[in-house]
Design a protein around this motif. Sequence first.
Motif, PDB file in Angstrom:
ATOM      1  N   HIS A  83      38.412  22.238  -1.499  1.00  0.00           N
ATOM      2  CA  HIS A  83      39.544  21.552  -1.885  1.00  0.00           C
ATOM      3  C   HIS A  83      40.124  22.331  -3.004  1.00  0.00           C
ATOM      4  O   HIS A  83      41.383  22.501  -3.306  1.00  0.00           O
ATOM      5  CB  HIS A  83      39.187  19.995  -2.487  1.00  0.00           C
ATOM      6  N   HIS A  84      39.148  23.030  -4.184  1.00  0.00           N
ATOM      7  CA  HIS A  84      39.738  23.554  -5.231  1.00  0.00           C
ATOM      8  C   HIS A  84      40.490  24.957  -4.839  1.00  0.00           C
ATOM      9  O   HIS A  84      41.559  25.334  -5.471  1.00  0.00           O
ATOM     10  CB  HIS A  84      38.399  23.972  -6.052  1.00  0.00           C
ATOM     11  N   ASP A 124      42.979  18.826   1.656  1.00  0.00           N
ATOM     12  CA  ASP A 124      43.472  18.039   0.498  1.00  0.00           C
ATOM     13  C   ASP A 124      42.546  17.174  -0.181  1.00  0.00           C
ATOM     14  O   ASP A 124      41.580  17.026   0.243  1.00  0.00           O
ATOM     15  CB  ASP A 124      44.822  17.316   1.143  1.00  0.00           C
ATOM     16  N   ARG A 125      42.816  16.474  -1.178  1.00  0.00           N
ATOM     17  CA  ARG A 125      42.102  15.574  -1.855  1.00  0.00           C
ATOM     18  C   ARG A 125      41.516  14.451  -1.012  1.00  0.00           C
ATOM     19  O   ARG A 125      40.232  14.123  -1.062  1.00  0.00           O
ATOM     20  CB  ARG A 125      42.738  14.917  -2.872  1.00  0.00           C
ATOM     21  N   HIS A 126      42.512  13.762  -0.250  1.00  0.00           N
ATOM     22  CA  HIS A 126      41.977  12.636   0.584  1.00  0.00           C
ATOM     23  C   HIS A 126      40.869  13.245   1.695  1.00  0.00           C
ATOM     24  O   HIS A 126      39.775  12.625   1.725  1.00  0.00           O
ATOM     25  CB  HIS A 126      43.306  12.266   1.515  1.00  0.00           C
ATOM     26  N   MET A 184      38.824  15.462   1.055  1.00  0.00           N
ATOM     27  CA  MET A 184      37.487  15.871   0.185  1.00  0.00           C
ATOM     28  C   MET A 184      36.791  14.584   0.047  1.00  0.00           C
ATOM     29  O   MET A 184      35.559  14.476   0.319  1.00  0.00           O
ATOM     30  CB  MET A 184      38.061  16.658  -1.144  1.00  0.00           C
ATOM     31  N   GLU A 185      37.710  13.886  -0.429  1.00  0.00           N
ATOM     32  CA  GLU A 185      36.951  12.277  -0.779  1.00  0.00           C
ATOM     33  C   GLU A 185      36.506  11.849   0.678  1.00  0.00           C
ATOM     34  O   GLU A 185      35.230  11.078   0.420  1.00  0.00           O
ATOM     35  CB  GLU A 185      37.960  11.311  -1.336  1.00  0.00           C
ATOM     36  N   ARG A 208      37.235   6.593  -6.270  1.00  0.00           N
ATOM     37  CA  ARG A 208      37.171   7.944  -6.224  1.00  0.00           C
ATOM     38  C   ARG A 208      35.667   8.503  -6.206  1.00  0.00           C
ATOM     39  O   ARG A 208      35.167   7.628  -6.883  1.00  0.00           O
ATOM     40  CB  ARG A 208      38.132   8.775  -6.780  1.00  0.00           C
TER      41      ARG A 208
END
Length: 272
Positions: free
Chosen positions: A144-145, A150-152, A154-155, A258
């Motif tokens: 992700h970094h 994307d953040r979605h 990753m989560e 999150r």
Amino acid sequence: MAEDLRLNLGALRSAMQLTLHTHHASRIWNGRTPSEGRPGIIGLNGFVTIASRMHRGAEQDDPYSDWWILRIEEKLTDTKARLQALREQVDQALAGVPAELSLGENLNVQPVKLPLFVSSQLGFLAVYVLADYDNLARRVILAHHTALIDRHTMERWLNEGAHYLRSTFTLAQHYRFSGAQRDDFAANNAVARTARERFGDLPQDVLEGTRRSRYAPPIVRRSALSRNPPTPPTATAGEEVDIEGIDAALPDPLSDERPDSAAPKGPADSAP
């Protein structure tokens, strides 16, 4: 003289330590204590204690304890396979890094080091799975970094992996020592009938002892226990480790929180 030396020997001990780099894995270790409006969540620490009770129950020839060891072994194997499948997805994402860019390991500059007091093989299997998840989390955060996911995504991957572990630990919470032995079922006595009423029927091969987990302990037969009836296994000193400094607040696997909303981010959870 040689015989006297053997009799004076103590038990074997080995110092063990688990290093975790992410808040996600450290929360799974500790679990979450119950609070108003939020149920508790068992962590690996509590699972290790339950696994030790299963081990001692199986030693006392309780077929239900043997059945639980088989179930937990199967669940841990499935969890490990599911984490591996997630790892392969992360590896595919990280494969998108240009050849000109070299990515190092995503490690915490101040990881948590946990002393281990584990007395059963199932406990160690769970420790290995937690280590796999910590490694997975580090790679997911790195992907992700570096804008590979994307953040979605990753989560979602972090929550899926955490859910697999917590579902395993939650399953173990249903274990109960039956107080019955295989001789009781062979005689179909009152102890066996009570156990069947409370816990249901067992597969015949488990009841007969012909199918046991590869991690099941040797059975102490009734002749060795004749002076005292089987007693419920209890935790022994050192089985539960209270590690200070770890954020014990876990997000509910079914919530929309999150992954890091309950704890401050550490170096490995924010950037490589």
